[in-house]
Enzyme design. Structure first.
Site, PDB file in Angstrom:
ATOM      1  N   ARG A 119       0.813  -1.239   0.000  1.00 46.91           N
ATOM      2  CA  ARG A 119       0.000   0.000   0.000  1.00 46.91           C
ATOM      3  C   ARG A 119       0.841   1.281   0.000  1.00 46.91           C
ATOM      4  NH1 ARG A 119      -2.856  -3.282   3.432  1.00 46.91           N
ATOM      5  NH2 ARG A 119      -4.648  -4.199   2.383  1.00 46.91           N
ATOM      6  N   LYS A 141       1.063  11.959 -10.854  1.00 46.75           N
ATOM      7  CA  LYS A 141       0.341  10.976 -11.673  1.00 46.75           C
ATOM      8  C   LYS A 141       1.292   9.853 -12.046  1.00 46.75           C
ATOM      9  CE  LYS A 141      -3.230  13.377 -14.304  1.00 46.75           C
ATOM     10  NZ  LYS A 141      -3.598  13.690 -15.687  1.00 46.75           N
ATOM     11  N   GLU A 183       6.696  19.158 -24.927  1.00 43.71           N
ATOM     12  CA  GLU A 183       5.870  19.317 -23.713  1.00 43.71           C
ATOM     13  C   GLU A 183       6.171  20.656 -23.022  1.00 43.71           C
ATOM     14  OE1 GLU A 183       2.802  17.351 -22.216  1.00 43.71           O
ATOM     15  OE2 GLU A 183       4.231  15.715 -22.288  1.00 43.71           O
ATOM     16  N   LYS A 225       3.743  24.006 -13.499  1.00 47.18           N
ATOM     17  CA  LYS A 225       3.142  22.692 -13.195  1.00 47.18           C
ATOM     18  C   LYS A 225       2.738  22.631 -11.710  1.00 47.18           C
ATOM     19  CE  LYS A 225       2.501  18.078 -13.998  1.00 47.18           C
ATOM     20  NZ  LYS A 225       2.775  16.957 -14.873  1.00 47.18           N
ATOM     21  N   GLU A 235      -7.278  16.484 -10.966  1.00 52.14           N
ATOM     22  CA  GLU A 235      -7.788  16.798 -12.304  1.00 52.14           C
ATOM     23  C   GLU A 235      -9.306  16.813 -12.396  1.00 52.14           C
ATOM     24  OE1 GLU A 235      -5.511  15.167 -15.618  1.00 52.14           O
ATOM     25  OE2 GLU A 235      -7.304  15.304 -16.863  1.00 52.14           O
ATOM     26  N   ARG A 239      -6.504  21.335 -13.829  1.00 58.58           N
ATOM     27  CA  ARG A 239      -5.398  20.505 -14.305  1.00 58.58           C
ATOM     28  C   ARG A 239      -5.602  20.029 -15.739  1.00 58.58           C
ATOM     29  NH1 ARG A 239      -1.855  15.945 -11.035  1.00 58.58           N
ATOM     30  NH2 ARG A 239      -0.457  15.506 -12.767  1.00 58.58           N
ATOM     31  N   ASN A 243      -3.580  19.116 -20.510  1.00 61.96           N
ATOM     32  CA  ASN A 243      -3.841  18.178 -21.613  1.00 61.96           C
ATOM     33  C   ASN A 243      -3.886  18.858 -22.973  1.00 61.96           C
ATOM     34  OD1 ASN A 243      -3.979  15.934 -19.943  1.00 61.96           O
ATOM     35  ND2 ASN A 243      -6.104  16.386 -19.414  1.00 61.96           N
ATOM     36  N   HIS A 246      -3.000  16.940 -26.049  1.00 57.54           N
ATOM     37  CA  HIS A 246      -2.968  15.515 -25.692  1.00 57.54           C
ATOM     38  C   HIS A 246      -4.124  14.694 -26.260  1.00 57.54           C
ATOM     39  CE1 HIS A 246       0.266  16.740 -23.123  1.00 57.54           C
ATOM     40  NE2 HIS A 246       0.427  15.528 -22.639  1.00 57.54           N
ATOM     41  N   HIS A 250      -2.403  11.684 -27.808  1.00 54.80           N
ATOM     42  CA  HIS A 250      -2.548  10.298 -27.333  1.00 54.80           C
ATOM     43  C   HIS A 250      -3.061   9.394 -28.461  1.00 54.80           C
ATOM     44  CE1 HIS A 250      -2.788  11.234 -22.729  1.00 54.80           C
ATOM     45  NE2 HIS A 250      -1.558  11.184 -23.179  1.00 54.80           N
ATOM     46  N   HIS A 263       6.322  10.553 -26.941  1.00 54.92           N
ATOM     47  CA  HIS A 263       5.159  11.239 -26.368  1.00 54.92           C
ATOM     48  C   HIS A 263       5.186  12.748 -26.684  1.00 54.92           C
ATOM     49  CE1 HIS A 263       1.938  12.243 -23.617  1.00 54.92           C
ATOM     50  NE2 HIS A 263       2.730  13.123 -23.042  1.00 54.92           N
TER      51      HIS A 263
HETATM   52  N1  LIG Z   1       3.037  11.434 -15.101  1.00 51.16           N
HETATM   53  C1  LIG Z   1       2.886  12.527 -15.806  1.00 51.16           C
HETATM   54  O1  LIG Z   1       2.397  13.544 -15.320  1.00 51.16           O
HETATM   55  C2  LIG Z   1       3.389  12.559 -17.230  1.00 51.16           C
HETATM   56  C3  LIG Z   1       3.446  13.779 -17.926  1.00 51.16           C
HETATM   57  C4  LIG Z   1       3.974  13.783 -19.220  1.00 51.16           C
HETATM   58  C5  LIG Z   1       4.410  12.603 -19.792  1.00 51.16           C
HETATM   59  N2  LIG Z   1       4.319  11.438 -19.089  1.00 51.16           N
HETATM   60  C6  LIG Z   1       4.793  10.176 -19.665  1.00 51.16           C
HETATM   61  O2  LIG Z   1       6.205  10.260 -19.871  1.00 51.16           O
HETATM   62  C7  LIG Z   1       6.571   9.314 -20.870  1.00 51.16           C
HETATM   63  C8  LIG Z   1       7.589   9.916 -21.812  1.00 51.16           C
HETATM   64  O3  LIG Z   1       8.720  10.265 -21.083  1.00 51.16           O
HETATM   65  P1  LIG Z   1      10.136  10.539 -21.775  1.00 51.16           P
HETATM   66  O4  LIG Z   1       9.945  11.361 -22.981  1.00 51.16           O
HETATM   67  O5  LIG Z   1      11.024  11.020 -20.708  1.00 51.16           O
HETATM   68  O6  LIG Z   1      10.544   9.106 -22.348  1.00 51.16           O
HETATM   69  P2  LIG Z   1      11.449   7.893 -21.841  1.00 51.16           P
HETATM   70  O7  LIG Z   1      11.351   7.691 -20.398  1.00 51.16           O
HETATM   71  O8  LIG Z   1      11.101   6.765 -22.729  1.00 51.16           O
HETATM   72  O9  LIG Z   1      12.926   8.377 -22.199  1.00 51.16           O
HETATM   73  C9  LIG Z   1      13.257   8.622 -23.533  1.00 51.16           C
HETATM   74  C10 LIG Z   1      14.537   7.909 -23.965  1.00 51.16           C
HETATM   75  O10 LIG Z   1      15.646   8.639 -23.509  1.00 51.16           O
HETATM   76  C11 LIG Z   1      16.590   7.766 -22.904  1.00 51.16           C
HETATM   77  N3  LIG Z   1      17.218   8.553 -21.838  1.00 51.16           N
HETATM   78  C12 LIG Z   1      16.630   9.018 -20.727  1.00 51.16           C
HETATM   79  N4  LIG Z   1      17.462   9.816 -20.057  1.00 51.16           N
HETATM   80  C13 LIG Z   1      18.629   9.837 -20.731  1.00 51.16           C
HETATM   81  C14 LIG Z   1      19.873  10.505 -20.544  1.00 51.16           C
HETATM   82  N5  LIG Z   1      20.058  11.360 -19.533  1.00 51.16           N
HETATM   83  N6  LIG Z   1      20.850  10.285 -21.446  1.00 51.16           N
HETATM   84  C15 LIG Z   1      20.651   9.461 -22.516  1.00 51.16           C
HETATM   85  N7  LIG Z   1      19.497   8.829 -22.752  1.00 51.16           N
HETATM   86  C16 LIG Z   1      18.490   9.017 -21.881  1.00 51.16           C
HETATM   87  C17 LIG Z   1      15.785   6.594 -22.422  1.00 51.16           C
HETATM   88  O11 LIG Z   1      16.565   5.437 -22.337  1.00 51.16           O
HETATM   89  C18 LIG Z   1      14.718   6.490 -23.485  1.00 51.16           C
HETATM   90  O12 LIG Z   1      15.179   5.718 -24.567  1.00 51.16           O
HETATM   91  C19 LIG Z   1       5.285   8.905 -21.568  1.00 51.16           C
HETATM   92  O13 LIG Z   1       4.953   7.593 -21.188  1.00 51.16           O
HETATM   93  C20 LIG Z   1       4.249   9.880 -21.026  1.00 51.16           C
HETATM   94  O14 LIG Z   1       2.963   9.339 -20.976  1.00 51.16           O
HETATM   95  C21 LIG Z   1       3.821  11.404 -17.826  1.00 51.16           C
HETATM   96 ZN   LIG Z   2       2.156  14.720 -21.755  1.00 48.55          ZN
END
Ligand SMILES: NC(=O)c1ccc[n+]([C@@H]2O[C@H](COP(=O)([O-])OP(=O)(O)OC[C@H]3O[C@@H](n4cnc5c(N)ncnc54)[C@H](O)[C@@H]3O)[C@@H](O)[C@H]2O)c1
Ligand SMILES: [Zn+2]
Length: 369
Positions: A119, A141, A183, A225, A235, A239, A243, A246, A250, A263
């Protein structure tokens, strides 16, 4: 620089933003009285490049790395299961800590796993991509994807703290950096005209990762943020503005099986479509929309979508959680720095917006990597 994100039930958390702040990890853990075993969730790429450095600062702890392949498909129930298995095999208890060391994929996956084991275990975010530093590590999130839709299985779970070290971004591939800008640009449109202008004036220096500009960008995105999620963490209203881009974003991700577009790239295309809709509805100024287009092109985040079947995109929109009845909810700009929720967007309008983005030809700005 330190920020505090206020959350209900005593779950407020700090965001430490500073170059090389990773070196302070041990003392920050101690100041938060976190002394149990540590489970580091990371992906193969991040751990290969930065794992040693991280472990150096954790030598006073028992550490178990849990490493998954890089990329969106890793945000899965299968990997959630893998984390639960390791936690139980290694005897994780209520004092244990889960550290997400990676981009948004790792943050979402590790956070969801931490939120469910016994939990809820203490959870820490150490974001390593521009997207996760400017956006996903804040706001609580966490989720994994389901074949039917992105982020379908998840929860709200606050980290104990977020350690944001911009020096980790130096190794980020160009394409990932550009996707993160997608983003970050969103924050200019939804809440900050000055940020939007800074992006428009200085995009080339930002893509060259100018330290001062990058820190300014991160500071603004984090502050916005925090402000939005403090007001509406769950949300129910405000919030939703996060989006912007998005709804279509998405759907594009899903229609391309989460494999072609990052993304941030999908969101960039989605913002163009939403911006176009706003201009069509005479809500937003054409000149401002052209500026957004210029920013997105120069940022390099409009990665080619490839051949896409519009029907597939529509089918994916059906699964969009924000849909109500026959019309779709869209976040649209009224002016730069101010968006509003429009809930009567018709299918035909969306079809036109999709046609608009499908016919755009992004210049070849960089290689695919
Ligand atoms: N929780 C939330 O509020 C929220 C908000 C926006 C996006 N997201 C989510 O985030 C995800 C996308 O995140 P992302 O774009 O960071 O992608 P990711 O986590 O896939 O990272 C992108 C790539 O970069 C590489 N990488 C990461 N850090 C590195 C570094 N310092 N040096 C070299 N390579 C590196 C990783 O290995 C990966 O291949 C999506 O799933 C999206 O839905 C969540
Ligand atoms: Zn996003």
């Amino acid at each position: 620089m330190e920020f505090t994100c206020k959350s209900f039930q005593n779950r407020s958390y700090k965001i430490y933003l500073e170059r090389d702040v990773l070196e302070q990890l041990d003392s920050i853990l101690q100041s938060h009285q976190l002394t149990g075993s540590i489970f580091v969730v990371s992906d193969q790429t991040v751990f290969r490049i930065h794992g040693k450095k991280l472990l150096k600062h954790l030598k006073n702890y028992t550490v178990y790395p849990i490493i998954v392949p890089p990329g969106e498909p890793s945000k899965s129930l299968k990997n959630w299961n893998k984390i639960q298995d390791t936690l139980s095999d290694k005897g994780a208890d209520r004092r244990s800590v889960v550290i997400a060391f990676g981009g948004g994929v790792i943050g979402d996956l590790a956070g969801f796993a931490a939120s469910t084991y016994m939990r809820g275990l203490a959870f820490i975010q150490i974001p390593t991509t521009l997207l996760s530093q400017s956006d996903s590590s804040i706001g609580a999130k966490v989720a994994v994807n389901h074949t039917k839709a992105k982020n379908l299985i998840g929860s709200f779970y606050q980290p104990r703290f977020v350690l944001t070290d911009p020096s980790l971004l130096t190794t980020l591939p160009k394409r990932e950096f550009a996707a993160g800008l997608g983003e970050a640009i969103k924050y200019g449109v939804i809440a900050d005209l000055e940020l939007f202008e800074t992006l428009y004036e200085n995009m080339e220096m930002i893509t060259a990762r100018n330290h001062g500009l990058l820190t300014r960008l991160l500071t603004r995105c984090i502050a916005i943020k925090i402000k939005v999620v403090e007001e509406d963490e769950r949300e129910t209203g405000l919030r939703k503005i996060l989006n912007f881009g998005h709804t279509i974003g998405h759907a594009l991700e899903q229609a391309t099986n989460f494999s072609r577009l990052r993304h941030g790239e999908a969101v960039a295309w989605g913002m163009l479509a939403a911006g176009w809709l706003a201009v069509e509805r005479r809500m937003w100024d054409t000149g401002e929309f052209e500026k957004l287009k210029s920013i997105l092109f120069r940022a390099g985040c409009l990665f080619p979508m490839g051949k896409l079947n519009p029907k597939k995109v529509f089918d994916a929109l059906k699964h969009d959680k924000k849909k109500t009845g026959d019309t779709l909810n869209f976040i649209l700009p009224e002016r730069t720095g101010k968006v509003t929720i429009v809930s009567d967007i018709k299918k035909e309008e969306v079809a036109k917006a999709l046609r608009f983005i499908f016919q755009l030809k992004p210049p070849k700005l960089r290689s695919a990597k």
